[in-house]
Scaffold this active site. Structure first.
Site, short mmCIF file in Angstrom:
data_model
loop_
_atom_site.label_atom_id
_atom_site.label_comp_id
_atom_site.label_asym_id
_atom_site.label_seq_id
_atom_site.Cartn_x
_atom_site.Cartn_y
_atom_site.Cartn_z
N HIS A 127 0.81 -1.21 0.00
CA HIS A 127 0.00 0.00 0.00
C HIS A 127 0.85 1.27 0.00
O HIS A 127 0.32 2.37 -0.09
CB HIS A 127 -1.00 0.00 1.17
CG HIS A 127 -0.43 0.37 2.50
ND1 HIS A 127 -0.05 -0.57 3.43
CD2 HIS A 127 -0.20 1.57 3.07
CE1 HIS A 127 0.39 0.06 4.52
NE2 HIS A 127 0.32 1.36 4.32
N ASP A 178 -0.05 -7.48 1.62
CA ASP A 178 0.47 -6.12 1.60
C ASP A 178 2.01 -6.12 1.54
O ASP A 178 2.69 -5.84 2.52
CB ASP A 178 -0.02 -5.40 2.88
CG ASP A 178 0.20 -3.90 2.82
OD1 ASP A 178 0.52 -3.39 1.73
OD2 ASP A 178 0.04 -3.25 3.87
N SER A 212 4.50 2.28 8.01
CA SER A 212 4.17 1.20 7.08
C SER A 212 5.34 0.79 6.22
O SER A 212 6.14 1.63 5.79
CB SER A 212 3.05 1.63 6.13
OG SER A 212 1.83 1.47 6.77
N1 ARG Z 1 -1.10 2.10 7.44
C1 ARG Z 1 -0.10 2.75 8.22
C2 ARG Z 1 0.95 3.40 7.32
O1 ARG Z 1 0.66 3.57 6.15
C3 ARG Z 1 0.51 1.86 9.26
C4 ARG Z 1 -0.45 1.63 10.33
C5 ARG Z 1 0.00 0.77 11.40
N2 ARG Z 1 -1.00 0.85 12.39
C6 ARG Z 1 -0.94 0.29 13.57
N3 ARG Z 1 -1.87 0.51 14.45
N4 ARG Z 1 0.06 -0.49 13.87
O2 ARG Z 1 1.97 3.87 7.73
#
Ligand code: ARG
Length: 629
Positions: free
Chosen positions: A431, A479, A577
């Site tokens: 992503h 992902d 992420s």
């Molecule tokens: N989707 C997030 C990003 O793009 C990461 C989220 C991780 N969330 C969590 N509660 N560990 O950086």
């Protein structure tokens, strides 16, 4: 992470403690001639500040001995929920407790004094609130395992009685002048500090690693905490075991630089927050052919029971709240990350460059990255609640993935983390990829707002997102993505002390294992993430637990797993992420997960969700064509 559960309990406990530290502005310094010594006019703590500080409340409580036991009850329950039973490997006991297996499923920790608790995680009961009256409680290794460091004019042993100028708290010939119910030290011209304890040669050389002087206040005039203060430990930092160079640390509150920062710093407290800041001190003048006299040859006198200094809390204009961490309740939708507006370059100085050659491995491409998963630097630095500042070289496979609009002249912005697995290959989350953007990676860097000399910036040639990558409103599947870096003949990133590869995992690891996450993502105090790379330890949570209805239910599949703490608190967050979750099954770091998604951050029963790298080993190998050993 031994202290996390305690943090949590502590956090709950402090929620019920009212009162913020009230700050008063005072115009004059204790020294009387501070200006003459180039010090700024700062506020200092006065008698009235001390008695108003809830932290130094005099509490008579014989009955609170079981407070900790109640907390303990809670944390044992949590331990059991999250960790495999009956295993001594890895050692579940903190503070060097000795683990003994009891039957197949149970263990017992034999704790060194003064630690207690199922896992020897409890050790601070000796410093319960009120123990030291108007003073700081510091931990010692011998009975009774604590000592009170009184705030002048309060006196030992328990900092409840006052005596002005008797005995004289001013050092180096300073004269103690009474001023109502307070006092000032009038220092001989060459001395300064509230107690005239800072001498004329008290300055630091280079980054101040060797500094052993007596300055004990921050840039903004906050008084440094003792390095063995129980308040530091309680907030998750253990200076004596966290830093590579703890030589200069001791039972004192002098500024030091044990972790390769730019200059000496210290912890201080504001209200109930543990903070740190650089100290109020100056570099020594350039040597003029004479041996510098700036480094005091001996460790400063162990402080008397009188405090070393009691400067005042300062104006709140410049918040020194550490850049950090993770106890956040920030949203982290699994959607494509939006570009945070954090420029990757600025004039803010970061830690001073190290003397170590940056490219010590004068090797040919084929000699490079022969071993993976071995960091050279041993520790991370705990400076703040819930998150750890990473030491140079401690996570050398951490990548910052940065993007800018295609063919634009705009600066690159950090968007995601990534993991270096070969000279020309980076693993990241699917992503994180937007094929319409120009991409580059930065490796070997801790700071995002300053180009460090150890940093290597490499362009991304192409990004390969997993064919089955899929996003729904509640979860992200498969992902994972590979970034092929630009280079020649399989040579892109150059192996150095600060740039190394993580290994790929070869087996499933046990639930409950402690692993490490890292990144520059959103923290409780910064919506755009941290400028300094941070790390935290998390526990692998079983698939079964992760798919319980109160956790993530049936959206979880085998391309992902949960890690963190079901009670909340420590977590990855937006901007992390694609970054690594590494575990060390055999003392070698393997990239077991990639930060993927979560329901906000740090919430109870909503741990972080990570891409299950073991499921994609064949995919990785097929795409990279055996680019790594
Ligand atoms: N989707 C997030 C990003 O793009 C990461 C989220 C991780 N969330 C969590 N509660 N560990 O950086």
């Amino acid at each position: 992470m031994n202290l996390k559960l305690l943090f949590f309990c502590l956090f709950l406990a402090v929620l019920f403690i009212p009162a913020e530290l009230k700050r008063k502005k005072h115009k004059h310094r204790g020294n009387g001639d501070g200006h003459g010594h180039g010090m700024r006019d700062k506020k200092k703590i006065r008698y009235e500040d001390i008695i108003k500080d809830f932290f130094f409340e005099i509490i008579d409580r014989a009955a609170d001995d079981d407070d900790d036991d109640n907390e303990q009850g809670n944390s044992d329950w949590l331990f059991e929920l999250q960790e495999p039973e009956g295993q001594c490997n890895p050692n579940p006991c903190f503070h060097n407790g000795i683990c003994k297996e009891k039957g197949k499923r149970k263990f017992k920790c034999e704790c060194p004094k003064p630690f207690k608790g199922k896992k020897c995680e409890k050790g601070r009961k000796v410093c319960r609130k009120g123990r030291c009256g108007r003073g700081e409680c510091v931990l010692t290794s011998t009975e009774p395992f604590y000592q009170c460091k009184c705030k002048e004019p309060f006196q030992p042993p328990d900092c409840r009685t006052i005596s002005l100028c008797e005995p004289n708290p001013c050092r180096n010939g300073g004269q103690c002048i009474r001023d109502g119910d307070d006092f000032d030290c009038q220092c001989p011209p060459e001395f300064r500090g509230r107690f005239c304890h800072v001498g004329p040669d008290d300055c630091f050389v280079d980054d101040g690693e060797s500094y052993r002087g007596n300055v004990s206040e921050t840039d903004d005039g906050d008084e440094c905490l003792y390095w063995n203060s129980h308040f530091i430990l309680e907030n998750g930092a253990d200076p004596f075991s966290s830093y590579e160079d703890s030589d200069g640390l001791g039972h004192h509150n002098f500024c030091r630089n044990p972790d390769g920062d730019a200059m000496p710093w210290c912890f201080f407290r504001r209200g109930r927050k543990l903070l740190w800041d650089y100290c109020d001190m100056t570099p020594c003048p350039e040597p003029t052919g004479v041996v510098p006299t700036n480094i005091l040859p001996i460790e400063p006198q162990p402080p008397s029971d009188a405090p070393q200094s009691t400067t005042k809390p300062t104006a709140p204009e410049k918040p020194t709240e550490p850049s950090k961490p993770t106890e956040p309740s920030k949203p982290t939708e699994p959607s494509k990350p939006t570009e945070p507006s954090k420029p990757t370059e600025s004039s803010k100085p970061s830690a001073a460059p190290t003397d170590t050659p940056l490219f010590p491995t004068n090797s040919t491409p084929t000699q490079q990255f022969k071993t993976c998963g071995m960091a050279q630097s041993k520790t991370a630095i705990t400076r703040i609640f819930g998150g750890l500042k990473v030491a140079r070289g401690a996570i050398p496979w951490q990548v910052s993935l940065q993007v800018k609009p295609r063919n634009s002249l705009q600066p690159y912005n950090h968007i995601c983390g990534g993991v270096l697995i070969a000279s020309c290959w980076v693993l990241t989350a699917g992503h994180c990829i937007d094929q319409n953007k120009d991409m580059q990676v930065v490796v070997g860097s801790l700071s995002l707002d300053y180009i460090e000399p150890t940093a290597q910036t490499v362009e991304v040639e192409r990004a390969i997102v997993h064919e089955n990558y899929r996003e729904t409103p509640t979860a992200v599947y498969n992902d994972i993505a590979l970034l092929k870096l630009k280079g020649t003949d399989g040579f892109c990133a150059n192996e150095t002390q600060f740039v190394k590869t993580a290994c790929l995992p070869d087996t499933q690891l046990p639930d409950g294992m402690e692993c490490t996450i890292s990144g520059w993502g959103v923290t409780e105090t910064s919506d755009y993430g941290s400028n300094h790379l941070l790390k935290a330890n998390v526990l692998l949570i079983s698939q079964e637990k992760c798919s319980e209805p109160k956790v993530y239910g049936s959206v979880v599949d085998n391309s992902m797993f949960c890690a963190g703490y079901l009670q909340g608190g420590v977590d990855s967050c937006q901007g992390d992420s694609g970054g690594p979750l590494t575990c060390k099954p055999n003392n070698t770091a393997v990239v077991y997960g990639l930060v993927s998604w979560g329901d906000q951050c740090g919430r109870k029963n909503k741990p972080g969700v990570y891409t299950q790298v073991t499921l994609f080993l064949d995919w990785i190998k097929s795409k990279t064509g055996g680019a790594f050993p």
